[in-house]
Enzyme design. Structure first.
Site, mmCIF file in Angstrom:
data_model
loop_
_atom_site.group_PDB
_atom_site.id
_atom_site.type_symbol
_atom_site.label_atom_id
_atom_site.label_comp_id
_atom_site.label_asym_id
_atom_site.label_seq_id
_atom_site.Cartn_x
_atom_site.Cartn_y
_atom_site.Cartn_z
ATOM 1 N N GLN A 87 0.842 -1.196 0.000
ATOM 2 C CA GLN A 87 0.000 0.000 0.000
ATOM 3 C C GLN A 87 0.877 1.246 0.000
ATOM 4 O OE1 GLN A 87 -3.428 -0.656 3.062
ATOM 5 N NE2 GLN A 87 -1.852 -2.159 3.503
ATOM 6 N N HIS A 118 -1.581 1.619 -4.169
ATOM 7 C CA HIS A 118 -1.978 3.018 -4.011
ATOM 8 C C HIS A 118 -1.096 3.987 -4.794
ATOM 9 C CE1 HIS A 118 -4.168 1.895 0.010
ATOM 10 N NE2 HIS A 118 -4.864 1.587 -1.065
HETATM 11 P P1 OAD Z 1 -1.486 2.951 8.994
HETATM 12 O O1 OAD Z 1 -0.794 4.191 9.474
HETATM 13 O O2 OAD Z 1 -2.968 2.916 9.016
HETATM 14 O O3 OAD Z 1 -0.971 1.721 9.863
HETATM 15 C C1 OAD Z 1 0.400 1.545 10.113
HETATM 16 C C2 OAD Z 1 0.584 0.291 10.931
HETATM 17 O O4 OAD Z 1 1.973 0.123 11.100
HETATM 18 C C3 OAD Z 1 -0.060 0.355 12.323
HETATM 19 O O5 OAD Z 1 -0.825 -0.821 12.530
HETATM 20 C C4 OAD Z 1 1.147 0.415 13.244
HETATM 21 O O6 OAD Z 1 0.926 -0.296 14.477
HETATM 22 C C5 OAD Z 1 2.206 -0.291 12.424
HETATM 23 N N1 OAD Z 1 3.603 0.066 12.750
HETATM 24 C C6 OAD Z 1 4.107 1.187 13.315
HETATM 25 N N2 OAD Z 1 5.440 1.094 13.435
HETATM 26 C C7 OAD Z 1 5.789 -0.119 12.918
HETATM 27 C C8 OAD Z 1 7.026 -0.806 12.754
HETATM 28 N N3 OAD Z 1 8.194 -0.264 13.136
HETATM 29 N N4 OAD Z 1 7.002 -2.040 12.199
HETATM 30 C C9 OAD Z 1 5.829 -2.605 11.811
HETATM 31 N N5 OAD Z 1 4.645 -2.007 11.955
HETATM 32 C C10 OAD Z 1 4.617 -0.783 12.485
HETATM 33 O O7 OAD Z 1 -0.900 2.623 7.532
HETATM 34 P P2 OAD Z 1 -1.498 1.694 6.388
HETATM 35 O O8 OAD Z 1 -2.230 0.533 6.971
HETATM 36 O O9 OAD Z 1 -0.389 1.417 5.439
HETATM 37 O O10 OAD Z 1 -3.519 5.388 1.555
HETATM 38 O O11 OAD Z 1 -2.518 2.684 5.715
HETATM 39 C C11 OAD Z 1 -3.249 2.265 4.602
HETATM 40 C C12 OAD Z 1 -3.521 3.436 3.673
HETATM 41 O O12 OAD Z 1 -4.114 4.498 4.406
HETATM 42 C C13 OAD Z 1 -2.277 4.050 3.094
HETATM 43 O O13 OAD Z 1 -1.822 3.359 1.941
HETATM 44 C C14 OAD Z 1 -2.731 5.431 2.739
HETATM 45 C C15 OAD Z 1 -3.566 5.760 3.959
HETATM 46 O O14 OAD Z 1 -4.611 6.617 3.757
HETATM 47 C C16 OAD Z 1 -3.517 6.457 0.763
HETATM 48 O O15 OAD Z 1 -2.794 7.427 0.904
HETATM 49 C C17 OAD Z 1 -4.496 6.321 -0.347
#
Ligand code: OAD
Length: 235
Positions: A86, A104
């Site tokens: 993503q 994305h």
């Molecule tokens: P999120 O910010 O929603 O989630 C990030 C995840 O990474 C959370 O569950 C954290 O707990 C975890 N996290 C934080 N630090 C970490 C680490 N060091 N190692 C592993 N995990 C860690 O991000 P996404 O799920 O990627 O879309 O968000 C999905 C979409 O929402 C993105 O692609 C973006 C956003 O809106 C668009 O821009 C269209």
């Protein structure tokens, strides 16, 4: 070869210094995500949105792949590997992964705001107000904003349906349709979820939960799965 499908989110790039979307204060780099990552935001204030993504591009270009991106490459000697990310950064590619699909979009590309098939590499350049596509419309980042269709879904669903192993890394699984991909894995597939927050608020079943950061959890899972195949990965 067994098939491994990896679904990665912002968390895998956190240890490379790139901010996630929904962690601490609910803001993305001091902005409400709806003020910068929606078509409405771009219509309202295109300059703000372009500048915001120009800054993100600079950050991505300065960031380096971390141990999680790097260790995923080791799978390729033993498995058929597909990474569905993503993320709009290119850290999986720069780590050396050869089959990366961006659900994305990608920060280092621009596209026409009237014809989404007109896509242009930026090679680090900025997009300015007044920069136009060959049809004369303003260029925008080649990114799928919230509320827009995700054309890659059709291509990636069959790949998840064929997975022997599904590895989900660093995503809150809060944004659809990407989050729904986990439901397409076959029942027999081995499923792993690596995220330091564990399953907090995440609605998935049949997964082995690894409540660690990507930098810690991914290299050890790679080792474990490679050992199962009887071969030691190089350190
Ligand atoms: P999120 O910010 O929603 O989630 C990030 C995840 O990474 C959370 O569950 C954290 O707990 C975890 N996290 C934080 N630090 C970490 C680490 N060091 N190692 C592993 N995990 C860690 O991000 P996404 O799920 O990627 O879309 O968000 C999905 C979409 O929402 C993105 O692609 C973006 C956003 O809106 C668009 O821009 C269209």
């Amino acid at each position: 070869m067994k098939r491994i499908v990896i679904l990665s989110g912002a968390g895998i790039s956190a240890e490379s210094g790139l901010k996630t979307f929904r962690d601490s204060d609910g803001l993305w780099e001091n902005h409400n995500v709806y003020d910068v990552a929606t078509p409405e935001a771009f219509a309202r204030d295109p300059e703000l949105v372009l500048n915001f993504y120009n800054e993100r591009r600079h950050q991505v270009l300065e960031a380096k792949p971390n141990q999680a991106h790097l260790s995923l490459v080791e799978f390729e000697s033993q498995f058929n590997v597909t990474i569905i990310t993503q993320n709009i950064d290119d850290l999986h590619e720069r780590a050396g992964s050869s089959h990366v699909l961006h659900l994305h979009g990608e920060i280092d590309f621009a596209r026409s705001s009237v014809d989404e098939t007109l896509i242009y590499p930026l090679n680090g350049a900025e997009i300015k107000l007044g920069d136009r596509c060959q049809k004369g419309s303003q260029l925008r980042p080649h990114i799928v904003w919230l509320g827009e269709a995700v054309p890659m879904m059709e291509e990636v669903i069959p790949l998840v349906e064929m997975a022997d192993i599904l590895l989900v890394i660093g995503t809150s699984l809060a944004v659809y349709p990407a989050a729904g991909l986990v439901n397409y894995a076959p029942p027999f597939a081995e499923k792993f979820y690596i995220d330091p927050n564990g399953l907090d608020g995440v609605n998935i079943h049949d997964f082995t939960i690894i409540p660690k950061t990507a930098g810690e959890g991914v290299p050890s899972l790679v080792k474990q799965l490679m050992n199962k195949k009887g071969i030691e990965p190089s350190d």
